[in-house]
Design a protein around this motif. Structure first.
Motif, PDB file in Angstrom:
ATOM      1  N   ARG A  96       0.827  -1.218   0.000  1.00 12.84           N
ATOM      2  CA  ARG A  96       0.000   0.000   0.000  1.00 12.84           C
ATOM      3  C   ARG A  96       0.854   1.259   0.000  1.00 12.84           C
ATOM      4  NH1 ARG A  96      -4.837  -1.249   4.357  1.00 12.84           N
ATOM      5  NH2 ARG A  96      -5.968  -2.713   3.037  1.00 12.84           N
ATOM      6  N   ILE A  97       1.914   1.271   0.802  1.00 11.63           N
ATOM      7  CA  ILE A  97       2.787   2.454   0.852  1.00 11.63           C
ATOM      8  C   ILE A  97       3.491   2.651  -0.486  1.00 11.63           C
ATOM      9  CG2 ILE A  97       4.901   3.347   1.909  1.00 11.63           C
ATOM     10  CD1 ILE A  97       3.878   2.161   4.567  1.00 11.63           C
ATOM     11  N   ALA A  98       3.963   1.568  -1.093  1.00 11.15           N
ATOM     12  CA  ALA A  98       4.623   1.675  -2.399  1.00 11.15           C
ATOM     13  C   ALA A  98       3.643   2.158  -3.467  1.00 11.15           C
ATOM     14  CB  ALA A  98       5.222   0.332  -2.801  1.00 11.15           C
ATOM     15  N   THR A  99       2.397   1.670  -3.421  1.00 14.38           N
ATOM     16  CA  THR A  99       1.388   2.114  -4.386  1.00 14.38           C
ATOM     17  C   THR A  99       1.107   3.597  -4.215  1.00 14.38           C
ATOM     18  OG1 THR A  99       0.398  -0.084  -4.385  1.00 14.38           O
ATOM     19  CG2 THR A  99      -0.951   1.724  -5.210  1.00 14.38           C
ATOM     20  N   GLY A 100       0.956   4.026  -2.976  1.00 14.56           N
ATOM     21  CA  GLY A 100       0.723   5.449  -2.714  1.00 14.56           C
ATOM     22  C   GLY A 100       1.892   6.315  -3.137  1.00 14.56           C
ATOM     23  N   SER A 101       3.102   5.818  -2.928  1.00 13.38           N
ATOM     24  CA  SER A 101       4.286   6.586  -3.320  1.00 13.38           C
ATOM     25  C   SER A 101       4.365   6.743  -4.831  1.00 13.38           C
ATOM     26  CB  SER A 101       5.553   5.900  -2.809  1.00 13.38           C
ATOM     27  OG  SER A 101       5.515   5.782  -1.412  1.00 13.38           O
ATOM     28  N   PHE A 102       4.170   5.645  -5.565  1.00 12.67           N
ATOM     29  CA  PHE A 102       4.167   5.735  -7.025  1.00 12.67           C
ATOM     30  C   PHE A 102       3.054   6.661  -7.513  1.00 12.67           C
ATOM     31  CE2 PHE A 102       6.676   1.727  -7.157  1.00 12.67           C
ATOM     32  CZ  PHE A 102       7.656   2.149  -8.020  1.00 12.67           C
ATOM     33  N   LEU A 103       1.892   6.574  -6.879  1.00  3.39           N
ATOM     34  CA  LEU A 103       0.772   7.416  -7.283  1.00  3.39           C
ATOM     35  C   LEU A 103       1.068   8.894  -7.003  1.00  3.39           C
ATOM     36  CD1 LEU A 103      -2.126   7.362  -8.389  1.00  3.39           C
ATOM     37  CD2 LEU A 103      -2.909   7.236  -6.033  1.00  3.39           C
ATOM     38  N   LEU A 104       1.675   9.175  -5.861  1.00  2.00           N
ATOM     39  CA  LEU A 104       2.005  10.557  -5.516  1.00  2.00           C
ATOM     40  C   LEU A 104       3.010  11.151  -6.498  1.00  2.00           C
ATOM     41  CD1 LEU A 104       1.446  12.705  -3.349  1.00  2.00           C
ATOM     42  CD2 LEU A 104       3.461  11.866  -2.151  1.00  2.00           C
ATOM     43  N   VAL A 105       4.039  10.391  -6.842  1.00  2.00           N
ATOM     44  CA  VAL A 105       5.037  10.865  -7.810  1.00  2.00           C
ATOM     45  C   VAL A 105       4.393  11.033  -9.183  1.00  2.00           C
ATOM     46  CG1 VAL A 105       7.195  10.281  -8.980  1.00  2.00           C
ATOM     47  CG2 VAL A 105       6.974   9.932  -6.524  1.00  2.00           C
ATOM     48  N   GLY A 106       3.495  10.113  -9.553  1.00  5.88           N
ATOM     49  CA  GLY A 106       2.815  10.219 -10.841  1.00  5.88           C
ATOM     50  C   GLY A 106       1.915  11.440 -10.927  1.00  5.88           C
TER      51      GLY A 106
END
Length: 115
Positions: free
Chosen positions: A20-30
């Motif tokens: 979940r944290i990795a998904t949120g991080s990728f989404l935030l950068v995107g």
């Protein structure tokens, strides 16, 4: 008292939170790269965030797929011990009744009129 099943729930929760944290991080950068690309508009420099966004998507796919697959594989699965639930015993083999004859082939039921 019944002992709990041998499931490492802590490992599952840790893997799920990491995914979940990795998904949120990728989404935030995107989202940030999309914002920068929109702010630059039709400028030739807008291609830089676009290429970075494409590289981010290409990197996020295998990374997140692997993380979520490991989380899904570690998910605790508990089966009921009731043999009538159909999970531990085959439902067709567990029935005591004889199988019924097929009604359409015996002539007991008239075939439907289609036209």
């Amino acid at each position: 008292m019944v002992s709990p099943p041998p499931i490492d729930r802590v490992a599952y929760l840790r893997l799920r939170w990491r995914a979940r944290i990795a998904t949120g991080s990728f989404l935030l950068v995107g989202v940030w790269l999309s914002y920068r690309m929109a702010r630059l508009g039709a400028s030739p420099f807008a291609v830089i965030p676009f290429l970075a966004l494409a590289a981010l998507g290409a990197a996020a796919w295998p990374v997140l797929r692997g993380m979520w697959a490991r989380s899904f594989a570690a998910r605790p699965v508990t089966l009921r011990l009731d043999p009538d639930s159909g999970e531990l015993v085959d439902r067709a083999a567990a029935t005591d009744d004889e199988p019924r004859r097929h009604q359409a082939f015996t002539g007991e039921v008239r075939p439907p009129r289609r036209w």
